[in-house]
Design an enzyme around this catalytic site. Sequence first.
Site, short mmCIF file in Angstrom:
data_model
loop_
_atom_site.label_atom_id
_atom_site.label_comp_id
_atom_site.label_asym_id
_atom_site.label_seq_id
_atom_site.Cartn_x
_atom_site.Cartn_y
_atom_site.Cartn_z
N ALA A 1 22.39 -6.91 75.57
CA ALA A 1 22.94 -5.92 74.65
C ALA A 1 22.47 -6.28 73.24
O ALA A 1 21.91 -7.36 73.02
CB ALA A 1 24.47 -5.93 74.68
N LYS A 2 22.67 -5.40 72.31
CA LYS A 2 22.38 -5.71 70.91
C LYS A 2 23.19 -4.77 70.05
O LYS A 2 23.49 -3.65 70.46
CB LYS A 2 20.89 -5.48 70.61
#
Length: 410
Positions: free
Chosen positions: A102-103
């Site tokens: 994720a980011k």
Amino acid sequence: MSSSYQSVSRYFEDAVDRMGLSANMQKLLLTPEREIKVQVAVERDNGEIATFIGFRMQHDSARGPMKGGLRFHHEVDADEVLALATLMTWKTAIVNIPYGGAKGGIAVNVRELSHGELERVTRKFVDEIHDMIGPHKDIPAPDMGTNAQVMAWIMNQYQKFHGFNPACVTGKPVELHGAEGREEATGRGVAQLTIATLEKRQLDPVGTTVALQGFGNVGSYAARFLAERGLKIVAVTDAFGGVTTSNGLDIDALCEHVARTGKVVDFADAESITNEELLASEVDVLIPAALGNVITAENVDDVRANIIIEAANNPTTPEADEILARREILVLPDVLANAGGVTVSYFEWVQNCQHFKWELSRVRKELDKIMLSAFEKVWEIAEAKHVSLRTAAYLLGIGRVGRATVLGGL
Ligand code: GLU
């Protein structure tokens, strides 16, 4: 130039072309699980309202909770954050830690925020996304523009909703459930794998010349570890400009200069150099350790280094990458080269889950072991299949995510 997400998709496609993955499986692996976009509205110190846009892109959770940093930078947008989330999925799989990818990010110029404003922006962002993150869902960490203090605020704000939960975020201050060695981890991993690469090429690290773009957390620690091992850092730039000297820069003195002035420019006994000049430096090793998309079709012909170590995320466009391959310039890809940060994030999370603290020596030993074993594996695949290190790393990462997806089922 292609967008960041197009670039990382292209690298994905180059690898899956060799894997025989079905089109349906490719689509499943590339499609993000969830894209979050929220309003982050805060009161500024002068009483005015400021509204920013915040993102959390949750790409894949087949191998475990999603994991990845939070970037506060004025150029952050949905495309870039999604690209970086995708890279996290392959990165955690390549070093074989039990996470997905994720980011997150907020489109804000942190240089224009006071300490109090930065805190309010951070807390407001957590208010908006706290139900969608957590120690067994998605665990944020530092990235460009964020640091241990920001992680401490995230933990504190998250706990207001969910109770004591230090494993909800990593990269925290050591005094507040953080891990020894997390801050230096990405730079240490970069240095470790730079040396491993030189050894594969039978080159002596002592006296090897390096040009380094970026002197933030990653660049400065990488420089320190490389200098310790006898490499000569001959050029360093940051967002404001840079310095160079053929004798090699005194990295400890440069760190002190940066701590005092906030920039590398005007460092004593060195000439000034621009970012473009740095990329074209006559050195053995070039290390981009700042922004993405810096080595492009436009400037790649100027590169004179024989080895590029991608400490930054996504620094090379696919067009440039192809030209580098043709010129037989070795590229150690971001998803492997800079995986030291997330690896020590994993150690921090493990310690938080177990309520047990490791010493720095243990963190370093375990980090070195994971980085070197991933490096050897990627190198082996590259040789066996006659592909670039990037394609080899993707083959390894995508293979692991693909198998977990099939084993787990939908
Ligand atoms: N932001 C870092 C990266 O791009 C670290 C992520 C983490 O520790 O979760 O790998």
